[in-house]
Motif scaffolding. Structure first.
Motif, PDB file in Angstrom:
ATOM      1  N   PRO A 208       0.837  -1.206   0.000  1.00 59.89           N
ATOM      2  CA  PRO A 208       0.000   0.000   0.000  1.00 59.89           C
ATOM      3  C   PRO A 208       0.870   1.254   0.000  1.00 59.89           C
ATOM      4  O   PRO A 208       1.896   1.310   0.698  1.00 59.89           O
ATOM      5  N   ILE A 209       0.462   2.241  -0.782  1.00 59.61           N
ATOM      6  CA  ILE A 209       1.194   3.505  -0.868  1.00 59.61           C
ATOM      7  C   ILE A 209       0.221   4.625  -0.541  1.00 59.61           C
ATOM      8  O   ILE A 209      -0.819   4.780  -1.203  1.00 59.61           O
ATOM      9  N   TYR A 210       0.554   5.406   0.459  1.00 57.71           N
ATOM     10  CA  TYR A 210      -0.318   6.477   0.913  1.00 57.71           C
ATOM     11  C   TYR A 210       0.300   7.831   0.554  1.00 57.71           C
ATOM     12  O   TYR A 210       1.281   8.263   1.162  1.00 57.71           O
ATOM     13  N   ASP A 211      -0.284   8.473  -0.433  1.00 47.99           N
ATOM     14  CA  ASP A 211       0.147   9.802  -0.867  1.00 47.99           C
ATOM     15  C   ASP A 211      -0.536  10.864  -0.010  1.00 47.99           C
ATOM     16  O   ASP A 211      -1.713  10.727   0.353  1.00 47.99           O
ATOM     17  N   SER A 212       0.171  11.955   0.279  1.00 44.82           N
ATOM     18  CA  SER A 212      -0.349  12.972   1.200  1.00 44.82           C
ATOM     19  C   SER A 212      -1.623  13.648   0.699  1.00 44.82           C
ATOM     20  O   SER A 212      -2.540  13.919   1.484  1.00 44.82           O
ATOM     21  N   VAL A 213      -1.681  13.962  -0.583  1.00 43.90           N
ATOM     22  CA  VAL A 213      -2.890  14.594  -1.117  1.00 43.90           C
ATOM     23  C   VAL A 213      -4.061  13.622  -1.057  1.00 43.90           C
ATOM     24  O   VAL A 213      -5.183  13.981  -0.678  1.00 43.90           O
ATOM     25  N   SER A 214      -3.795  12.373  -1.395  1.00 38.17           N
ATOM     26  CA  SER A 214      -4.862  11.370  -1.391  1.00 38.17           C
ATOM     27  C   SER A 214      -5.427  11.131   0.000  1.00 38.17           C
ATOM     28  O   SER A 214      -6.653  11.036   0.172  1.00 38.17           O
ATOM     29  N   VAL A 215      -4.545  11.021   1.007  1.00 39.65           N
ATOM     30  CA  VAL A 215      -5.067  10.758   2.356  1.00 39.65           C
ATOM     31  C   VAL A 215      -5.878  11.938   2.873  1.00 39.65           C
ATOM     32  O   VAL A 215      -6.831  11.756   3.637  1.00 39.65           O
ATOM     33  N   THR A 216      -5.532  13.144   2.443  1.00 38.57           N
ATOM     34  CA  THR A 216      -6.309  14.316   2.854  1.00 38.57           C
ATOM     35  C   THR A 216      -7.713  14.267   2.260  1.00 38.57           C
ATOM     36  O   THR A 216      -8.707  14.543   2.952  1.00 38.57           O
ATOM     37  N   VAL A 217      -7.812  13.900   1.005  1.00 37.19           N
ATOM     38  CA  VAL A 217      -9.122  13.734   0.374  1.00 37.19           C
ATOM     39  C   VAL A 217      -9.912  12.626   1.074  1.00 37.19           C
ATOM     40  O   VAL A 217     -11.104  12.786   1.387  1.00 37.19           O
ATOM     41  N   TRP A 218      -9.245  11.504   1.323  1.00 39.83           N
ATOM     42  CA  TRP A 218      -9.912  10.373   1.988  1.00 39.83           C
ATOM     43  C   TRP A 218     -10.542  10.801   3.315  1.00 39.83           C
ATOM     44  O   TRP A 218     -11.723  10.531   3.578  1.00 39.83           O
ATOM     45  N   LYS A 219      -9.779  11.494   4.144  1.00 39.62           N
ATOM     46  CA  LYS A 219     -10.287  11.839   5.471  1.00 39.62           C
ATOM     47  C   LYS A 219     -11.319  12.956   5.416  1.00 39.62           C
ATOM     48  O   LYS A 219     -12.299  12.932   6.189  1.00 39.62           O
ATOM     49  N   THR A 220     -11.149  13.944   4.539  1.00 44.49           N
ATOM     50  CA  THR A 220     -12.148  15.017   4.466  1.00 44.49           C
ATOM     51  C   THR A 220     -13.493  14.477   3.995  1.00 44.49           C
ATOM     52  O   THR A 220     -14.542  14.895   4.494  1.00 44.49           O
ATOM     53  N   LEU A 221     -13.479  13.554   3.053  1.00 50.84           N
ATOM     54  CA  LEU A 221     -14.741  12.949   2.619  1.00 50.84           C
ATOM     55  C   LEU A 221     -15.418  12.239   3.785  1.00 50.84           C
ATOM     56  O   LEU A 221     -16.627  12.392   4.006  1.00 50.84           O
ATOM     57  N   ALA A 222     -14.652  11.460   4.524  1.00 55.25           N
ATOM     58  CA  ALA A 222     -15.234  10.725   5.645  1.00 55.25           C
ATOM     59  C   ALA A 222     -15.828  11.672   6.683  1.00 55.25           C
ATOM     60  O   ALA A 222     -16.936  11.439   7.191  1.00 55.25           O
ATOM     61  N   LEU A 223     -15.094  12.745   7.003  1.00 56.13           N
ATOM     62  CA  LEU A 223     -15.601  13.705   7.989  1.00 56.13           C
ATOM     63  C   LEU A 223     -16.864  14.405   7.501  1.00 56.13           C
ATOM     64  O   LEU A 223     -17.721  14.788   8.304  1.00 56.13           O
ATOM     65  N   ALA A 224     -16.987  14.560   6.186  1.00 57.83           N
ATOM     66  CA  ALA A 224     -18.157  15.232   5.619  1.00 57.83           C
ATOM     67  C   ALA A 224     -19.319  14.273   5.369  1.00 57.83           C
ATOM     68  O   ALA A 224     -20.371  14.691   4.874  1.00 57.83           O
ATOM     69  N   GLY A 225     -19.131  13.001   5.707  1.00 55.85           N
ATOM     70  CA  GLY A 225     -20.207  12.028   5.539  1.00 55.85           C
ATOM     71  C   GLY A 225     -20.352  11.478   4.140  1.00 55.85           C
ATOM     72  O   GLY A 225     -21.413  10.952   3.773  1.00 55.85           O
ATOM     73  N   VAL A 226     -19.278  11.576   3.349  1.00 50.71           N
ATOM     74  CA  VAL A 226     -19.278  11.048   1.986  1.00 50.71           C
ATOM     75  C   VAL A 226     -18.392   9.808   1.951  1.00 50.71           C
ATOM     76  O   VAL A 226     -17.266   9.825   2.468  1.00 50.71           O
ATOM     77  N   ASP A 227     -18.857   8.739   1.341  1.00 48.28           N
ATOM     78  CA  ASP A 227     -18.114   7.488   1.293  1.00 48.28           C
ATOM     79  C   ASP A 227     -16.864   7.640   0.429  1.00 48.28           C
ATOM     80  O   ASP A 227     -16.971   7.839  -0.790  1.00 48.28           O
ATOM     81  N   PRO A 228     -15.648   7.536   1.015  1.00 46.53           N
ATOM     82  CA  PRO A 228     -14.434   7.626   0.191  1.00 46.53           C
ATOM     83  C   PRO A 228     -14.324   6.514  -0.840  1.00 46.53           C
ATOM     84  O   PRO A 228     -13.609   6.660  -1.841  1.00 46.53           O
ATOM     85  N   GLY A 229     -15.034   5.415  -0.618  1.00 44.85           N
ATOM     86  CA  GLY A 229     -15.014   4.317  -1.564  1.00 44.85           C
ATOM     87  C   GLY A 229     -15.616   4.658  -2.915  1.00 44.85           C
ATOM     88  O   GLY A 229     -15.475   3.879  -3.872  1.00 44.85           O
ATOM     89  N   ARG A 230     -16.263   5.806  -3.010  1.00 47.41           N
ATOM     90  CA  ARG A 230     -16.779   6.257  -4.303  1.00 47.41           C
ATOM     91  C   ARG A 230     -15.660   6.674  -5.247  1.00 47.41           C
ATOM     92  O   ARG A 230     -15.881   6.843  -6.452  1.00 47.41           O
ATOM     93  N   ILE A 231     -14.450   6.869  -4.722  1.00 44.38           N
ATOM     94  CA  ILE A 231     -13.299   7.211  -5.563  1.00 44.38           C
ATOM     95  C   ILE A 231     -12.638   5.924  -6.031  1.00 44.38           C
ATOM     96  O   ILE A 231     -12.170   5.119  -5.226  1.00 44.38           O
TER      97      ILE A 231
END
Length: 245
Positions: A208-231
């Motif tokens: 697994p490779i975790y890019d900084s921009v990607s993890v920020t998107v992942w967590k902001t979606l989750a906090l906003a109640g949007v499923d990150p799995g849609r990406i």
């Protein structure tokens, strides 16, 4: 119209995170949109002037300006806490919530959550940073129980220059780090062109490779109640059931 508004606090000399974030969220538009507010960051080093760039006052003012547009979540899209200490981001998020009433996260806190939820204790680290910055990052992760088993860095004080390294350069660094067989690799800097190389490298390396921009998107979606799995198509981060919202 039902929509989700994501705010990003952005280093002034960064030219990667905005287009990359927009690309990551492309398939969620127009129901999810991202909005940016810059503050001054021109150099990454441990000298006094460079450290002062991350005083919370300008970040809080930027957060207040973003929230004039009624954000659902606000993120500091930068990695300064990786060398300043993780508590600096925890304090910043609490201050943003207090000032705006909006939940907040950061690139580093998002990464740390992903590492914790996937039980990573052996990490590979790729950055553009100077030797002493890199050493501070390694020390901070060691204190959290995460051993950096391999690292590569560009020894650059940037910040604008970070965006000028091409994907092939970064991919080579990731491959070098992967030889140590870490449990995960992070591309740690929001002004590196890391997100786009993740899917192919994950298939090639099996890590697994975790890019900084990607993890920020992942967590902001989750906090906003949007499923990150849609990406889809941007790596394991968004599809791993352990990281589901």
């Amino acid at each position: 119209m039902d929509r989700t508004l994501i705010g990003m606090l952005t280093p002034s000399s960064n030219t990667v995170l905005e287009p990359c974030t927009a690309a990551l969220l492309h398939d969620l538009s127009p129901s999810v949109s991202v909005h940016f507010q810059r503050f001054t960051v021109k150099e990454i080093s441990l000298n006094e002037a460079a450290l002062a760039q991350f005083d919370p006052a300008p970040l809080l003012e930027a957060a207040r300006l973003l929230n004039d547009a009624r954000m659902d979540v606000i993120a500091w899209n930068g990695t300064s806490a990786s060398w300043l200490g993780f508590e600096s981001d925890r304090r910043l998020c609490a201050a943003i919530l207090d000032a705006t009433g909006v939940p907040a996260t950061t690139s580093v806190l998002a990464l740390n959550e992903a590492l914790a939820r996937t039980d990573v204790t052996r990490l590979g680290l790729v950055t553009p940073y100077l030797d002493d910055i890199q050493a501070a990052i390694v020390d901070n992760y060691r204190a959290e129980g995460i051993e950096v088993v391999a690292e590569r860095h560009l020894n650059d004080r940037g910040n604008f220059s970070f965006s000028e390294y091409d994907e092939a350069t970064l991919a080579g660094m990731v491959r070098e780090v992967a030889k140590a067989e870490p449990e995960a690799i992070t591309i740690l800097c929001t002004n590196l062109r890391g997100a786009g190389i993740v899917p192919e490298l994950e298939r090639e390396l099996g890590i697994p490779i975790y890019d900084s921009v990607s993890v920020t998107v992942w967590k902001t979606l989750a906090l906003a109640g949007v499923d990150p799995g849609r990406i889809a198509g941007w790596g394991r981060l968004f599809q791993d059931p352990r990281l589901a919202a």
